[in-house]
Scaffold this motif. Sequence first.
Motif, PDB file in Angstrom:
ATOM      1  N   GLY A   1      46.076 -69.347  -3.983  1.00 33.92           N
ATOM      2  CA  GLY A   1      47.495 -69.208  -3.638  1.00 33.92           C
ATOM      3  C   GLY A   1      47.692 -68.603  -2.252  1.00 33.92           C
ATOM      4  O   GLY A   1      48.482 -69.103  -1.445  1.00 33.92           O
ATOM      5  N   TRP A   2      46.980 -67.509  -1.990  1.00 30.61           N
ATOM      6  CA  TRP A   2      47.101 -66.864  -0.680  1.00 30.61           C
ATOM      7  C   TRP A   2      46.538 -67.739   0.426  1.00 30.61           C
ATOM      8  O   TRP A   2      47.033 -67.734   1.558  1.00 30.61           O
ATOM      9  CB  TRP A   2      46.420 -65.501  -0.682  1.00 30.61           C
ATOM     10  CG  TRP A   2      47.211 -64.460  -1.412  1.00 30.61           C
ATOM     11  CD1 TRP A   2      46.905 -63.885  -2.595  1.00 30.61           C
ATOM     12  CD2 TRP A   2      48.453 -63.902  -1.003  1.00 30.61           C
ATOM     13  NE1 TRP A   2      47.861 -62.999  -2.970  1.00 30.61           N
ATOM     14  CE2 TRP A   2      48.843 -62.985  -1.990  1.00 30.61           C
ATOM     15  CE3 TRP A   2      49.286 -64.083   0.084  1.00 30.61           C
ATOM     16  CZ2 TRP A   2      50.018 -62.256  -1.920  1.00 30.61           C
ATOM     17  CZ3 TRP A   2      50.461 -63.347   0.164  1.00 30.61           C
ATOM     18  CH2 TRP A   2      50.817 -62.447  -0.823  1.00 30.61           C
ATOM     19  N   THR A   3      45.500 -68.513   0.123  1.00 23.49           N
ATOM     20  CA  THR A   3      44.932 -69.414   1.126  1.00 23.49           C
ATOM     21  C   THR A   3      45.927 -70.513   1.473  1.00 23.49           C
ATOM     22  O   THR A   3      46.125 -70.831   2.656  1.00 23.49           O
ATOM     23  CB  THR A   3      43.619 -70.025   0.613  1.00 23.49           C
ATOM     24  OG1 THR A   3      42.721 -68.972   0.289  1.00 23.49           O
ATOM     25  CG2 THR A   3      42.992 -70.928   1.657  1.00 23.49           C
ATOM     26  N   LEU A   4      46.569 -71.085   0.456  1.00 20.45           N
ATOM     27  CA  LEU A   4      47.591 -72.109   0.723  1.00 20.45           C
ATOM     28  C   LEU A   4      48.775 -71.520   1.482  1.00 20.45           C
ATOM     29  O   LEU A   4      49.327 -72.160   2.378  1.00 20.45           O
ATOM     30  CB  LEU A   4      48.053 -72.746  -0.591  1.00 20.45           C
ATOM     31  CG  LEU A   4      47.031 -73.645  -1.284  1.00 20.45           C
ATOM     32  CD1 LEU A   4      47.578 -74.132  -2.622  1.00 20.45           C
ATOM     33  CD2 LEU A   4      46.664 -74.815  -0.397  1.00 20.45           C
ATOM     34  N   PHE A   5      49.155 -70.296   1.115  1.00 20.29           N
ATOM     35  CA  PHE A   5      50.233 -69.624   1.855  1.00 20.29           C
ATOM     36  C   PHE A   5      49.840 -69.440   3.314  1.00 20.29           C
ATOM     37  O   PHE A   5      50.663 -69.670   4.216  1.00 20.29           O
ATOM     38  CB  PHE A   5      50.554 -68.268   1.205  1.00 20.29           C
ATOM     39  CG  PHE A   5      51.538 -67.463   2.002  1.00 20.29           C
ATOM     40  CD1 PHE A   5      52.885 -67.798   1.999  1.00 20.29           C
ATOM     41  CD2 PHE A   5      51.123 -66.378   2.755  1.00 20.29           C
ATOM     42  CE1 PHE A   5      53.794 -67.068   2.748  1.00 20.29           C
ATOM     43  CE2 PHE A   5      52.018 -65.646   3.503  1.00 20.29           C
ATOM     44  CZ  PHE A   5      53.361 -65.987   3.505  1.00 20.29           C
ATOM     45  N   TRP A   6      48.601 -69.031   3.579  1.00 24.84           N
ATOM     46  CA  TRP A   6      48.134 -68.825   4.948  1.00 24.84           C
ATOM     47  C   TRP A   6      48.189 -70.135   5.737  1.00 24.84           C
ATOM     48  O   TRP A   6      48.636 -70.157   6.882  1.00 24.84           O
ATOM     49  CB  TRP A   6      46.719 -68.257   4.957  1.00 24.84           C
ATOM     50  CG  TRP A   6      46.174 -68.079   6.338  1.00 24.84           C
ATOM     51  CD1 TRP A   6      45.267 -68.861   6.971  1.00 24.84           C
ATOM     52  CD2 TRP A   6      46.553 -67.074   7.285  1.00 24.84           C
ATOM     53  NE1 TRP A   6      45.042 -68.403   8.240  1.00 24.84           N
ATOM     54  CE2 TRP A   6      45.818 -67.303   8.456  1.00 24.84           C
ATOM     55  CE3 TRP A   6      47.434 -66.004   7.247  1.00 24.84           C
ATOM     56  CZ2 TRP A   6      45.943 -66.494   9.574  1.00 24.84           C
ATOM     57  CZ3 TRP A   6      47.547 -65.208   8.357  1.00 24.84           C
ATOM     58  CH2 TRP A   6      46.813 -65.454   9.513  1.00 24.84           C
TER      59      TRP A   6
ATOM     60  N   LEU B   1      50.063 -72.836   5.164  1.00 26.66           N
ATOM     61  CA  LEU B   1      51.458 -73.227   5.403  1.00 26.66           C
ATOM     62  C   LEU B   1      52.130 -72.323   6.432  1.00 26.66           C
ATOM     63  O   LEU B   1      52.856 -72.793   7.315  1.00 26.66           O
ATOM     64  CB  LEU B   1      52.242 -73.217   4.094  1.00 26.66           C
ATOM     65  CG  LEU B   1      51.876 -74.311   3.103  1.00 26.66           C
ATOM     66  CD1 LEU B   1      52.611 -74.102   1.789  1.00 26.66           C
ATOM     67  CD2 LEU B   1      52.191 -75.667   3.686  1.00 26.66           C
ATOM     68  N   PHE B   2      51.892 -71.016   6.330  1.00 25.26           N
ATOM     69  CA  PHE B   2      52.501 -70.073   7.258  1.00 25.26           C
ATOM     70  C   PHE B   2      52.043 -70.329   8.692  1.00 25.26           C
ATOM     71  O   PHE B   2      52.865 -70.396   9.615  1.00 25.26           O
ATOM     72  CB  PHE B   2      52.156 -68.636   6.830  1.00 25.26           C
ATOM     73  CG  PHE B   2      52.633 -67.591   7.793  1.00 25.26           C
ATOM     74  CD1 PHE B   2      53.978 -67.276   7.872  1.00 25.26           C
ATOM     75  CD2 PHE B   2      51.738 -66.918   8.621  1.00 25.26           C
ATOM     76  CE1 PHE B   2      54.435 -66.314   8.767  1.00 25.26           C
ATOM     77  CE2 PHE B   2      52.177 -65.963   9.507  1.00 25.26           C
ATOM     78  CZ  PHE B   2      53.525 -65.659   9.587  1.00 25.26           C
ATOM     79  N   THR B   3      50.726 -70.473   8.890  1.00 19.92           N
ATOM     80  CA  THR B   3      50.231 -70.709  10.248  1.00 19.92           C
ATOM     81  C   THR B   3      50.667 -72.071  10.767  1.00 19.92           C
ATOM     82  O   THR B   3      50.884 -72.228  11.969  1.00 19.92           O
ATOM     83  CB  THR B   3      48.697 -70.585  10.311  1.00 19.92           C
ATOM     84  OG1 THR B   3      48.107 -71.490   9.387  1.00 19.92           O
ATOM     85  CG2 THR B   3      48.258 -69.167  10.046  1.00 19.92           C
TER      86      THR B   3
END
Length: 151
Positions: A29-34, A36-38
């Motif tokens: 989840g945090w990897t996908l967030f990273w 998308l965010f970047t």
Amino acid sequence: MPLLRILLLALPLIELASLILLGQAVGVGWTLFWVLFTGVVGLTLIQRNGWGMLQRLQQQMASNRSPFGVLKSGMWGVLAGVLIAFPGLVTDVLAIPCLVLALLHRGGGSGPDDQGGGPHRYQRGEHTVIEGEWEAGTPAPADDDQRLNRP
């Protein structure tokens, strides 16, 4: 040249490996967030720096000034945006020096005295001095139609 091709082929594999390691460390989840965010931050940097650079280039060209200062200042921001938008950790780390250089050169080429690599111009009393090259020797006589003080 073959080394560049190998690096271009290896970069996506290195990025994929870094994302797998990040996913194992912090979770999917945090990897996908990273990612998308970047991606959003990178596209925002490209859009903001690209349009800003284009507008400053148009202003420089309209006022008949050299565009090199604008190109130098805007290039780093756009390159940082491209590196951040590319998913992965290695390109995000490579974007940090580009962001620092973009901040150091921000607004470059927009000042009235910035020549950005062209001939330097300054005022001496009531005269404008434009630096250039001069060769010693005897000048060739000008034709009558090329003289400034024609009768």
